[in-house]
Design an enzyme around this catalytic site. Sequence first.
Site, short mmCIF file in Angstrom:
data_model
loop_
_atom_site.label_atom_id
_atom_site.label_comp_id
_atom_site.label_asym_id
_atom_site.label_seq_id
_atom_site.Cartn_x
_atom_site.Cartn_y
_atom_site.Cartn_z
N ARG A 15 42.65 35.61 44.96
CA ARG A 15 42.79 35.93 43.55
C ARG A 15 41.52 35.46 42.86
O ARG A 15 40.65 34.87 43.48
CB ARG A 15 44.06 35.28 42.97
N GLY A 16 41.45 35.75 41.55
CA GLY A 16 40.20 35.48 40.85
C GLY A 16 39.37 36.76 40.89
O GLY A 16 39.22 37.37 41.97
N ALA A 17 38.84 37.14 39.73
CA ALA A 17 38.19 38.45 39.62
C ALA A 17 37.11 38.70 40.68
O ALA A 17 37.15 39.73 41.38
CB ALA A 17 37.63 38.60 38.21
N GLN A 50 47.53 28.18 38.66
CA GLN A 50 46.18 28.20 39.25
C GLN A 50 45.42 26.90 38.95
O GLN A 50 44.45 26.57 39.64
CB GLN A 50 45.37 29.39 38.72
N ASP A 60 38.12 37.79 33.51
CA ASP A 60 38.48 38.90 34.40
C ASP A 60 37.83 40.21 33.95
O ASP A 60 37.65 41.13 34.74
CB ASP A 60 40.00 39.06 34.46
N ASN A 63 41.00 37.05 29.98
CA ASN A 63 41.13 36.02 31.03
C ASN A 63 42.60 35.64 31.14
O ASN A 63 43.46 36.19 30.43
CB ASN A 63 40.25 34.80 30.68
N LYS A 64 42.88 34.71 32.01
CA LYS A 64 44.27 34.30 32.29
C LYS A 64 45.04 34.02 31.01
O LYS A 64 44.50 33.42 30.08
CB LYS A 64 44.20 33.06 33.19
#
Length: 365
Positions: free
Chosen positions: A53-55, A201, A241, A251-252
Amino acid sequence: MRVDNTPYRSIWADVAARQAFVIDQTLLPHRFVVRPLQSLTDAEEAIRAMRVRGAPLIGVTAAYGVALAMASDPSEAALEQAVNRLAATRPTAVNLSHALERMRTRLLALPAAGRIAGAWAEAERLAEEDLRLNRAIGEHGLVLLRVLHQRFGRSINVLTHCNAGWLATVDYGTALAPLYLAHDAGIPLQVWVCETRPRNQGLLTAWELQQHGVPHTVIVDNAAGHFIARGKIDIVLVGADRVTRRGDVCNKIGTYLRALAARHHGVPFYVAVPSPTIDWAVDDGMAHIPIEERDGAELRRMTGVDAAGATSTVSLLPETTPVANPGFDVTPAEFVSGLITERGVIAANEAELTALFPQSCAPAK
Ligand code: MRU
């Protein structure tokens, strides 16, 4: 970065064996397990299940996914199918479509016979590039932290949200890269890590920071405003992201609230942005960025490790309770103090973004 003193990246390949390997992030921080990716389906599943995960890492995993697909069928039809299947895994991070478009364009220019080697080479190039961009972001962000340290003459308190560390990229991370470099340069830091419900996360961030010896404290998401208001935070540093042409930051979920609190209390709010995270085709982030709506089970249940060390899942809510679970939010550019890119730190606006990346600009929607 290092795990128990052994150097690791979050993804790597054995090109000769036509396999990639990832760290299963769904098991961290309790268990460190490396999983092989041996097929397009494996890559798809790893992204969907958030094992990776993570862009930036989603983009690079997709590139290896295409390479895995080519290894079993290098036809144009198989290429298109692989790109479409991988593109459908997660909607918000634009790095995914950037990586897939690059693989597609590069491979379509090759004869089928050259596509297997071409795909692995291009995926490896994307991984190396990610590492270089993050290292450069780290160097630019380090300057900001050094200035704060010189101004205050004490340990710098950094608040971060989600995980924008090396686990979210191939290595170094985006928002955490400056922190690693600052720590290594002897700048004292205290990192306040938002838990980041529902996927937590922040616990990955805490694990990373602990592995590197960076002092940190995990807080519940709702405590961030409290610490910002009490003057405990010198800078908020997050990843992204998708960043629009005019500098809106997706973003998150929860990032927006931190930006509002930071602005209200005069705390700088910086976003680390490698250029593949910029969506030049989108101007208004609120209107045009697709926000992933995730499964309600993420709110209704919680998984952890019990006293006997066994992984166990408990229910927090009846299965019938209605829930909403958006994965991301958009922080308008006006709340962003600056974007830390691989080419330097700039204001979050179209003029500065297009001046810094003149070759990449395309008309906005
Ligand atoms: O849902 P996730 O864990 O993939 O979301 C990750 C984030 O929102 C990160 O902050 C973002 O990708 C930046 S990572 C370098």
